[in-house]
Design a protein around this motif. Structure first.
Motif, PDB file in Angstrom:
ATOM      1  N   ILE A  74       0.214   5.888  -0.026  1.00  0.00           N
ATOM      2  CA  ILE A  74       0.262   4.499  -0.506  1.00  0.00           C
ATOM      3  C   ILE A  74       1.303   3.727   0.299  1.00  0.00           C
ATOM      4  N   HIS A  75       2.434   4.362   0.538  1.00  0.00           N
ATOM      5  CA  HIS A  75       3.484   3.744   1.356  1.00  0.00           C
ATOM      6  C   HIS A  75       2.926   3.347   2.724  1.00  0.00           C
ATOM      7  N   ARG A  76       2.206   4.270   3.363  1.00  0.00           N
ATOM      8  CA  ARG A  76       1.620   3.997   4.678  1.00  0.00           C
ATOM      9  C   ARG A  76       0.580   2.886   4.587  1.00  0.00           C
ATOM     10  N   TYR A  77      -0.184   2.870   3.510  1.00  0.00           N
ATOM     11  CA  TYR A  77      -1.219   1.847   3.328  1.00  0.00           C
ATOM     12  C   TYR A  77      -0.584   0.468   3.228  1.00  0.00           C
ATOM     13  N   MET A 124       7.114  -2.139  -0.287  1.00  0.00           N
ATOM     14  CA  MET A 124       7.137  -0.681  -0.271  1.00  0.00           C
ATOM     15  C   MET A 124       8.270  -0.142  -1.137  1.00  0.00           C
ATOM     16  N   GLU A 125       9.434  -0.789  -1.039  1.00  0.00           N
ATOM     17  CA  GLU A 125      10.584  -0.339  -1.825  1.00  0.00           C
ATOM     18  C   GLU A 125      10.341  -0.520  -3.313  1.00  0.00           C
ATOM     19  N   ARG A 126       9.694  -1.615  -3.695  1.00  0.00           N
ATOM     20  CA  ARG A 126       9.403  -1.851  -5.108  1.00  0.00           C
ATOM     21  C   ARG A 126       8.403  -0.833  -5.631  1.00  0.00           C
ATOM     22  N   PHE A 127       7.397  -0.523  -4.822  1.00  0.00           N
ATOM     23  CA  PHE A 127       6.403   0.469  -5.222  1.00  0.00           C
ATOM     24  C   PHE A 127       7.064   1.825  -5.442  1.00  0.00           C
ATOM     25  N   GLY A 147     -10.155   6.863   5.830  1.00  0.00           N
ATOM     26  CA  GLY A 147      -9.526   7.768   6.787  1.00  0.00           C
ATOM     27  C   GLY A 147      -8.611   8.813   6.173  1.00  0.00           C
ATOM     28  N   LEU A 148      -8.508   8.821   4.852  1.00  0.00           N
ATOM     29  CA  LEU A 148      -7.642   9.801   4.190  1.00  0.00           C
ATOM     30  C   LEU A 148      -8.396  11.109   3.984  1.00  0.00           C
ATOM     31  N   ASP A 149      -7.896  12.186   4.552  1.00  0.00           N
ATOM     32  CA  ASP A 149      -8.501  13.516   4.434  1.00  0.00           C
ATOM     33  C   ASP A 149      -7.750  14.291   3.354  1.00  0.00           C
ATOM     34  N   LEU A 150      -8.409  14.541   2.243  1.00  0.00           N
ATOM     35  CA  LEU A 150      -7.754  15.234   1.133  1.00  0.00           C
ATOM     36  C   LEU A 150      -7.373  16.669   1.494  1.00  0.00           C
ATOM     37  N   LYS A 206       2.263  -0.494   4.346  1.00  0.00           N
ATOM     38  CA  LYS A 206       2.816  -0.824   5.661  1.00  0.00           C
ATOM     39  C   LYS A 206       1.715  -1.249   6.635  1.00  0.00           C
ATOM     40  N   ALA A 207       0.612  -0.507   6.637  1.00  0.00           N
ATOM     41  CA  ALA A 207      -0.492  -0.811   7.551  1.00  0.00           C
ATOM     42  C   ALA A 207      -1.160  -2.136   7.218  1.00  0.00           C
ATOM     43  N   MET A 208      -1.150  -2.501   5.946  1.00  0.00           N
ATOM     44  CA  MET A 208      -1.774  -3.751   5.526  1.00  0.00           C
ATOM     45  C   MET A 208      -0.818  -4.924   5.643  1.00  0.00           C
ATOM     46  N   ALA A 209       0.222  -4.750   6.486  1.00  0.00           N
ATOM     47  CA  ALA A 209       1.199  -5.808   6.769  1.00  0.00           C
ATOM     48  C   ALA A 209       1.997  -6.184   5.533  1.00  0.00           C
ATOM     49  N   GLY A 210       2.164  -5.221   4.638  1.00  0.00           N
ATOM     50  CA  GLY A 210       3.024  -5.454   3.491  1.00  0.00           C
ATOM     51  C   GLY A 210       4.477  -5.479   3.916  1.00  0.00           C
TER      52      GLY A 210
END
Length: 214
Positions: free
Chosen positions: A32-35, A46-49, A78-81, A37-41
């Protein structure tokens, strides 16, 4: 019932499962953190999440992340479980040989992949009844009753884990409701149109040509 014949197939080490769940949860939080960041958040987002997740138990984190994924389904692109599980196993195992034996156990891997899916992929869906629309959760229970001519979904989930209202139409007018199983009205059904904004205030409503931010 576990017998000597089915022991290898049916037995699950409870401590192992608890630890794998914990490490999988940490890895899903990282995704989720990477998501974000990738979505220009923003860094603040990220810190609040992460701050919100930090105060939760593992089961509570699993539930919160599952809700986030439901409302932001591109997280799964693209997420491989299997990779998620492999990273969790690597954190759990204390030797390389143990890790290899775990990963090469197809039955065990399949068990944990199914467990990850059950915990984190819990999608709601819009349904129709008598020409009206509502929303069911992943268990088929009602989140929003079928009372509306239109529902905008998926409703979004902001970085502080607060669920945003849905845009709904009733009797020709637009309003905002919560998906809280009680159809709580946030904004009365008096608007000609409501659209979603990317930044607070999150809704732009139009009534008789006048724009109001909600």
């Amino acid at each position: 019932m576990i017998t000597q014949e089915n022991f290898d197939k049916e037995y699950v080490d409870m401590i192992e499962r608890q630890q794998i769940d914990k490490f999988v949860c940490a890895e899903m939080g990282r995704q989720i953190h990477r998501y974000i960041k990738a979505m220009a958040g923003t860094k603040t987002m990220m810190e609040r999440f992460e701050e919100q997740l930090a105060h939760l138990t593992v089961p509570q984190k699993e539930e919160a992340i599952a809700r986030y994924i439901d409302l932001n389904r591109k997280v799964l692109d693209g997420l491989d479980l299997k990779v998620v599980l492999a990273r969790a196993v690597a954190n759990y195992c204390d030797t390389f040989s143990y890790m290899l034996s775990f990963i090469n156990n197809k039955q065990k891997v399949a068990y944990y992949i199914d467990r990850i899916k059950a915990k984190y992929i819990q999608f709601h869906k819009v349904y129709e009844e008598n020409g009206k629309f509502g929303i069911l959760d992943h268990n088929g229970d009602i989140l929003v009753h079928p009372l509306y001519d239109f529902l905008r979904t998926p409703y979004v989930y902001v970085d502080d884990l607060v669920t945003m209202p849905l845009i709904a139409q009733k009797d020709g007018k637009m309003g905002l409701i919560l998906a809280d199983r009680q159809d709580t009205i946030v904004a009365d059904f008096i608007f000609d149109d409501i659209s979603l904004r990317e930044t607070p205030p999150y809704f732009e409503a139009v009534k008789d040509g006048k724009v109001t931010l909600i």
